[in-house]
Design a protein around this motif. Structure first.
Motif: not given
Length: 401
Positions: A160, A162, A174
């Protein structure tokens, strides 16, 4: 000979691809949150006589207590600090512990509560209420002919990112993808995961379940319980997705003329798939989003990281709704018949709290009620699709002398 592209440039290029192709476009909503004048407050009552409400309020208080004094929550043009939100919740909890009458409740709210709602052209919007629940699946810790459908944990190569760490138009988003060693690319979709062995060395199954239909709805619901032969139960909850967009198989079946719009429900989808098993995989593949789970230590929790209370916790679009807020809801709930179906729908109203969100919950006109687990919860979650009213309530903190 081709020049070598620096690794950082490759990664940034991957991020751009991910941002363009994997992130949903945020819709624009005309409705705005406005303050409601006291003479227009809703007629307040709680059909559960406040049962379970203290538990939901405690969850919201614990959420607000995580924030520093500087954190504020916006209700229309007004702003409230996390400290004031928690203090107001504590005051309301103390008040409802005495099980006040409707007249006492009305007087308290008129004097101590500010009420808000999303409005379009100066009229509060009507909200479409649906429901979700915690399903129960038969499972095994080992794969077998009977238990052959994995419930996966988070893959090792899933990342993931940001994008707020980077400048540009995607600064507030994101992204989820797969790191290949020199770049980031979109993660495998549902079809790839279920028709190949791409996850064989990437993700560890938490358990293996017997029913692919129930497993699909576990993905939709976001949490559930797996019961083993030993009677031991493992609760699993949402960890992360593959980053692909959510697409409703209910809409797909309606568009294909398989199920009528008025007949659509979770139960109708199940019945159709059971009768047409040869279509099952293609129906599921219409939704490319895939959910990965983790073992839950306690009860079901929502996107705010707090426990969900059956009949009291609601999933809203957290991008536009103040998280953790006390709500007042009025809509309809099912009354079941002796065969386990819905006999009729009964109007109800009660206080709830904003504890969760969902892929299909977009905008001010959608809300999803968590009904818990069990037969009634499954019926309510499966059939509920009723319009109603939703108000946000901010309790003034008790004044100290």
């Amino acid at each position: 000979m081709k020049p070598k592209i620096p690794e950082m440039i490759r990664i940034l290029l991957g991020l751009i691809v991910l941002a363009v192709f994997s992130l949903p476009v945020q819709p624009v909503f005309s409705a705005q949150m406005v303050s409601i004048e006291p003479e227009h407050y809703p007629e307040l009552s709680d059909d559960l006589v406040y049962d379970g409400l203290c538990r939901a309020i405690d969850a919201s208080i614990s959420y607000y207590e995580k924030f520093p004094v500087s954190r504020v929550f916006k209700f229309g043009r007004d702003k409230y600090s996390a400290v004031d939100m928690a203090a107001g919740m504590r005051r309301f909890k103390k008040f409802i512990e005495s099980k006040p009458s409707q007249a006492e409740l009305k007087a308290f709210v008129k004097k101590n509560v500010r009420v808000y709602a999303f409005a379009d052209q100066e009229r509060p919007v009507r909200v479409l209420f649906t429901g979700y629940y915690e399903p129960l699946l038969a499972g095994s810790v080992r794969k077998s002919e009977k238990y052959s459908y994995p419930v996966y944990s988070r893959p090792r190569d899933l990342v993931r990112i940001k994008l707020s760490a980077f400048d540009g138009q995607c600064a507030k988003n994101t992204a989820i993808g797969r790191y290949t060693g020199d770049s980031v690319v979109p993660y495998y979709d549902r079809r790839s995961i279920e028709t190949t062995d791409v996850l064989a060395l990437r993700a560890v199954p938490i358990a293996w379940v017997a029913d692919p239909v129930k497993r699909f709805f576990l993905h939709v619901q976001g949490s559930g319980r797996i019961i083993f032969k030993s009677a031991k139960t493992c609760r699993v909850e949402y960890d992360i997705t593959n980053g692909r967009p959510y697409r409703s198989i209910g809409k797909y079946l309606i568009d294909q003329g398989k199920i009528g719009r008025q007949e659509m429900s979770m139960q109708a989808i199940r019945t159709y798939i059971r009768k047409h098993p040869d279509e099952m995989r293609e129906i599921f593949f219409y939704n490319p989003r895939y959910v990965f789970f983790r073992v839950a230590k306690g009860g079901p929790s929502g996107s705010l990281g707090v426990g969900l209370t059956p009949g009291r916790s609601v999933a809203l679009d957290q991008a536009i709704s103040p998280s953790g807020a006390l709500l007042f809801v009025s809509t309809k709930k099912p009354v079941c018949d002796d065969s386990g179906g819905v006999d009729h729908w009964k109007p109800f109203s009660r206080f709830m709290c904003s504890h969760d969100t969902g892929s299909a919950i977009n905008g001010p006109k959608r809300a999803d009620i968590f009904w818990g687990s069990g037969d009634y919860a499954e019926i309510a979650a499966g059939y509920m699709k009723h319009r109603g009213d939703l108000y946000f309530m901010v309790i003034e903190p008790e004044q100290t002398k």
